[in-house]
Design a protein around this motif. Structure first.
Motif, mmCIF file in Angstrom:
data_model
loop_
_atom_site.group_PDB
_atom_site.id
_atom_site.type_symbol
_atom_site.label_atom_id
_atom_site.label_comp_id
_atom_site.label_asym_id
_atom_site.label_seq_id
_atom_site.Cartn_x
_atom_site.Cartn_y
_atom_site.Cartn_z
ATOM 1 N N ASP A 297 0.844 -1.192 0.000
ATOM 2 C CA ASP A 297 0.000 0.000 0.000
ATOM 3 C C ASP A 297 0.883 1.247 0.000
ATOM 4 O O ASP A 297 2.031 1.206 0.452
ATOM 5 C CB ASP A 297 -0.902 -0.017 1.232
ATOM 6 N N GLU A 298 0.342 2.342 -0.509
ATOM 7 C CA GLU A 298 1.072 3.611 -0.616
ATOM 8 C C GLU A 298 2.406 3.415 -1.339
ATOM 9 O O GLU A 298 3.454 3.872 -0.898
ATOM 10 C CB GLU A 298 1.304 4.220 0.780
ATOM 11 N N ILE A 299 2.355 2.754 -2.491
ATOM 12 C CA ILE A 299 3.575 2.441 -3.235
ATOM 13 C C ILE A 299 4.275 3.708 -3.713
ATOM 14 O O ILE A 299 5.492 3.706 -3.953
ATOM 15 C CB ILE A 299 3.246 1.516 -4.435
ATOM 16 N N GLY A 300 3.540 4.807 -3.826
ATOM 17 C CA GLY A 300 4.143 6.069 -4.245
ATOM 18 C C GLY A 300 5.134 6.614 -3.239
ATOM 19 O O GLY A 300 5.933 7.506 -3.564
ATOM 20 N N GLU A 301 5.098 6.092 -2.008
ATOM 21 C CA GLU A 301 6.024 6.540 -0.963
ATOM 22 C C GLU A 301 7.302 5.710 -0.921
ATOM 23 O O GLU A 301 8.184 5.979 -0.111
ATOM 24 C CB GLU A 301 5.340 6.461 0.411
ATOM 25 N N LEU A 302 7.420 4.712 -1.785
ATOM 26 C CA LEU A 302 8.604 3.851 -1.763
ATOM 27 C C LEU A 302 9.834 4.637 -2.227
ATOM 28 O O LEU A 302 9.818 5.231 -3.311
ATOM 29 C CB LEU A 302 8.384 2.646 -2.668
ATOM 30 N N ASN A 305 15.751 4.189 -4.027
ATOM 31 C CA ASN A 305 16.729 3.100 -3.955
ATOM 32 C C ASN A 305 16.057 1.741 -3.783
ATOM 33 O O ASN A 305 16.568 0.716 -4.242
ATOM 34 C CB ASN A 305 17.713 3.344 -2.801
ATOM 35 N N LEU A 306 14.876 1.716 -3.168
ATOM 36 C CA LEU A 306 14.156 0.456 -3.015
ATOM 37 C C LEU A 306 13.311 0.130 -4.250
ATOM 38 O O LEU A 306 12.948 -1.026 -4.470
ATOM 39 C CB LEU A 306 13.255 0.505 -1.779
ATOM 40 N N GLN A 307 13.001 1.149 -5.034
ATOM 41 C CA GLN A 307 12.245 0.905 -6.266
ATOM 42 C C GLN A 307 13.020 -0.002 -7.218
ATOM 43 O O GLN A 307 12.437 -0.864 -7.879
ATOM 44 C CB GLN A 307 11.905 2.234 -6.946
ATOM 45 N N ALA A 308 14.341 0.200 -7.297
ATOM 46 C CA ALA A 308 15.162 -0.652 -8.161
ATOM 47 C C ALA A 308 15.135 -2.102 -7.677
ATOM 48 O O ALA A 308 15.056 -3.041 -8.483
ATOM 49 C CB ALA A 308 16.595 -0.132 -8.192
ATOM 50 N N GLU A 347 7.279 12.105 -13.797
ATOM 51 C CA GLU A 347 7.705 13.362 -14.404
ATOM 52 C C GLU A 347 8.591 14.167 -13.463
ATOM 53 O O GLU A 347 9.491 14.887 -13.906
ATOM 54 C CB GLU A 347 6.478 14.195 -14.789
ATOM 55 N N GLN A 348 8.345 14.043 -12.162
ATOM 56 C CA GLN A 348 9.129 14.768 -11.164
ATOM 57 C C GLN A 348 10.369 13.994 -10.720
ATOM 58 O O GLN A 348 11.052 14.390 -9.782
ATOM 59 C CB GLN A 348 8.246 15.065 -9.947
ATOM 60 N N ASN A 349 10.654 12.870 -11.421
ATOM 61 C CA ASN A 349 11.810 12.019 -11.109
ATOM 62 C C ASN A 349 11.766 11.469 -9.688
ATOM 63 O O ASN A 349 12.802 11.226 -9.078
ATOM 64 C CB ASN A 349 13.119 12.792 -11.336
ATOM 65 N N GLU A 350 10.564 11.264 -9.173
ATOM 66 C CA GLU A 350 10.402 10.686 -7.846
ATOM 67 C C GLU A 350 9.962 9.224 -7.911
ATOM 68 O O GLU A 350 9.845 8.563 -6.881
ATOM 69 C CB GLU A 350 9.369 11.500 -7.045
ATOM 70 N N PHE A 351 9.704 8.747 -9.140
ATOM 71 C CA PHE A 351 9.304 7.353 -9.310
ATOM 72 C C PHE A 351 9.869 6.853 -10.628
ATOM 73 O O PHE A 351 9.846 7.562 -11.641
ATOM 74 C CB PHE A 351 7.767 7.229 -9.317
ATOM 75 N N ARG A 352 10.409 5.626 -10.609
ATOM 76 C CA ARG A 352 11.062 5.064 -11.792
ATOM 77 C C ARG A 352 10.030 4.757 -12.889
ATOM 78 O O ARG A 352 8.995 4.144 -12.626
ATOM 79 C CB ARG A 352 11.805 3.785 -11.437
ATOM 80 N N LEU A 353 10.368 5.164 -14.105
ATOM 81 C CA LEU A 353 9.478 4.919 -15.233
ATOM 82 C C LEU A 353 9.324 3.431 -15.509
ATOM 83 O O LEU A 353 8.214 2.939 -15.750
ATOM 84 C CB LEU A 353 10.003 5.627 -16.488
ATOM 85 N N ASP A 354 10.446 2.666 -15.451
ATOM 86 C CA ASP A 354 10.364 1.233 -15.732
ATOM 87 C C ASP A 354 9.524 0.505 -14.689
ATOM 88 O O ASP A 354 8.763 -0.415 -15.007
ATOM 89 C CB ASP A 354 11.755 0.609 -15.849
ATOM 90 N N LEU A 355 9.617 0.932 -13.439
ATOM 91 C CA LEU A 355 8.796 0.315 -12.397
ATOM 92 C C LEU A 355 7.324 0.679 -12.593
ATOM 93 O O LEU A 355 6.435 -0.166 -12.408
ATOM 94 C CB LEU A 355 9.274 0.761 -11.014
ATOM 95 N N TYR A 356 7.075 1.909 -12.974
ATOM 96 C CA TYR A 356 5.695 2.345 -13.229
ATOM 97 C C TYR A 356 5.044 1.473 -14.303
ATOM 98 O O TYR A 356 3.904 1.032 -14.156
ATOM 99 C CB TYR A 356 5.695 3.812 -13.655
ATOM 100 N N TYR A 357 5.781 1.203 -15.383
ATOM 101 C CA TYR A 357 5.247 0.357 -16.445
ATOM 102 C C TYR A 357 4.964 -1.058 -15.937
ATOM 103 O O TYR A 357 3.967 -1.687 -16.316
ATOM 104 C CB TYR A 357 6.222 0.297 -17.625
ATOM 105 N N ARG A 358 5.846 -1.572 -15.068
ATOM 106 C CA ARG A 358 5.665 -2.927 -14.558
ATOM 107 C C ARG A 358 4.467 -3.024 -13.611
ATOM 108 O O ARG A 358 3.769 -4.036 -13.577
ATOM 109 C CB ARG A 358 6.926 -3.380 -13.819
#
Length: 532
Positions: A297-302, A305-308, A347-358
């Motif tokens: 839950d609240e994945i936008g707060e990850l 470094n943990l997103q990778a 867009e704000q470089n706070e979340f990885r694009l590749d992870l967003y697609y996944r």
């Protein structure tokens, strides 16, 4: 010699047919076919390369005699090498000596140490007249072997493979239909037996239910979108229970509730001595969810470094604990949820694009409660029944109270409603709950009739610049209206900033501005600022 080869080929065809007949597992069946070619006919390094419409390239799906690394390197454009030529032309291709053929690329690298002359044969795998892949084999040069016969034989094998691929696709499609029907039936049974189910008959929630029943039986990653309190955790659990992972762990974790410096250890685990206080090893939440489902839950707060690391778990199903170099494999389904706009975070470089697609493979939008008011009565009854079971008390709402609750904004959504009903049942001395009784418990005001609305402009002009104490006995409506005006004035009459200071969304603030007719007050406030 020729008679012996014919017998071997006939024997190989029988074995191939038996392999395909027995196996519903596509990969196992293809591996079995290629094994027959190698062991019975010395057709080495046999590969089945299929067209992948997602990447619009040819990739090796099955092989015999190649390592995993060599197999993964076998990716071809449609205009690349011998494999691409066979696919485009839909015709067989024979290479007498691979060392002298410029089109032969050896992208797998499997023949770098090959000694002696090697020939190569490739034939298209065709279905309904169109190529869907290529069957390739290596043959060590032999004067006693007829190339034409080899090509004809491989064309027969390729035809069998094509038919098997078609059959396998139909079986998978039928299985998917059965799984969806099973999920729908299980959902209905859960509803009848008062298990987990969605309360709501609005068109919006019926669409959510339809999406849940469709995606639950699959392995797809699901992204739940919606405001806080709409029921994302409940929906994640329903998806888990309708899947074939039911009976295995359902692990939930809120990425916003755990400090960043502890979140990595919580998710991935750690070894003894990995950090101060790590007196023993501990598995993380991903390992706890093995064979089951993990809900983030609240994945936008990850943190970035943990997103990778999460991306690696999604793609490779692999992780390492903190303080360890040992790679561990997990079999988990990941469901995530957020009330944020992940696209904007990208867009704000706070979340990885590749992870967003996944994560965004199958998004499900859960509407806010105020956007499906036709569900409010059913939800109120549901929570009243639940409270009656928990507290042994049956209460009902008066007509005025029910009407007010239906019109109420519900900024906290379903979670706010559940908590409110529980408080009302505990605190009420009567079996009837009136409008006057519920008013003090609402986090916002109850809806007003037109004659109750106070002109916002007059209210603004009455405000003193020194901001005197709020009236002790003002109505809830007046208190909220004054708080909104104070917040607007503190934030230079910018609505979204005032909303943030009050913990409201921009939409909720806009609703209140319209309700209290504060548009003119805002215009006057902004005009005053410009004159300063």
């Amino acid at each position: 010699m020729r008679s012996r080869i014919h017998i071997l080929k006939f024997s190989a065809l029988l074995a191939i047919c038996e392999t395909m007949e027995r196996a519903l597992d596509l990969e196992a069946a293809l591996d079995g076919v290629l094994c027959m070619l190698s062991e019975k006919l010395s057709m080495q390094r046999a590969t089945v390369t299929l067209y992948d419409p997602e990447i619009q390239q040819l990739t090796i799906n099955a092989s015999y005699g190649l390592t995993l690394e060599e197999k993964q390197r076998g990716v071809y454009r449609l205009d690349e090498g011998v494999t691409g030529k066979i696919f485009r032309s839909n015709e067989p291709f024979y290479v007498p000596d691979i060392s002298k053929e410029p089109l032969f690329l050896d992208k797998t690298g499997a023949r770098k140490l090959q000694r002696g002359m090697t020939s190569f044969i490739g034939v298209p795998i065709v279905l309904q007249g169109d190529p869907i892949g290529v069957l390739n084999v290596d043959r060590f040069f032999d004067d006693h072997v007829s190339i034409e016969e080899d090509i004809d034989f491989l064309k027969i094998v390729a035809t069998l493979i094509g038919q098997f691929l078609s059959l396998n696709k139909k079986v998978m499609e039928r299985e998917a239909v059965f799984k969806r029907e099973n999920a729908s039936l299980r959902y209905q049974i859960s509803q009848q037996n008062k298990g987990l189910y969605i309360v709501g008959k609005s068109s919006a929630m019926m669409e959510v239910q339809r999406q849940i029943e469709r995606v639950a039986p699959t392995r797809a990653t699901v992204l739940l979108l919606g405001e806080s309190g709409v029921g994302k955790t409940l929906i994640a659990r329903i998806i888990h229970e309708l899947s074939d992972r039911d009976g295995h762990p359902f692990v939930k974790i809120n990425c916003a509730s755990i400090p960043e410096n502890l979140l990595e250890a919580e998710l991935f685990g750690y070894e003894k001595g990995a950090f101060t206080g790590a007196t023993s090893s501990r598995q993380g939440r991903f390992e706890e969810a093995d064979c089951g489902t993990i809900f983030l839950d609240e994945i936008g707060e990850l943190p970035l470094n943990l997103q990778a690391k999460l991306l690696r778990v999604l793609q490779e199903k692999e992780l390492e604990r903190l303080g360890s170099n040992k790679t561990r494999t997990v079999d988990i389904r990941i469901i995530t949820a957020t009330n944020k706009d992940l696209g904007k975070l990208v867009e704000q470089n706070e979340f990885r694009l590749d992870l967003y697609y996944r994560l965004n493979i199958f998004p499900v939008v859960i509407p806010a409660l105020c956007e499906r008011r036709e569900d409010i009565t059913g939800l109120l009854n549901h929570f009243l029944q639940k409270a009656a079971q928990n507290y042994g008390r049956t209460v009902t709402f008066t007509a005025g109270a029910l009407d007010a609750l239906i019109q109420y904004e519900w900024p906290g959504n379903v979670r706010e409603m559940e908590n409110l009903i529980e408080r009302l049942v505990i605190m009420s001395d009567s079996e009837y709950i009136s409008l006057e009784f519920i008013a003090p418990y609402l986090e916002s005001i109850t809806p007003m009739h037109e004659h109750e609305v106070v002109d916002g402009t007059a209210c603004l002009l009455a405000l003193d610049k020194n901001k005197p104490m709020r009236p002790q006995h003002a109505s809830l409506q007046d208190l909220e209206k004054n708080e909104i005006l104070y917040a607007l004035e503190d934030n230079d009459w910018i609505q979204y900033k005032a909303a943030e200071s009050l913990g409201l969304t921009a939409r909720q603030m806009g609703y209140r501005v319209k309700r209290y007719r504060l548009e003119e007050a805002i215009a006057i406030g902004r005009a005053r600022l410009r004159k300063r």
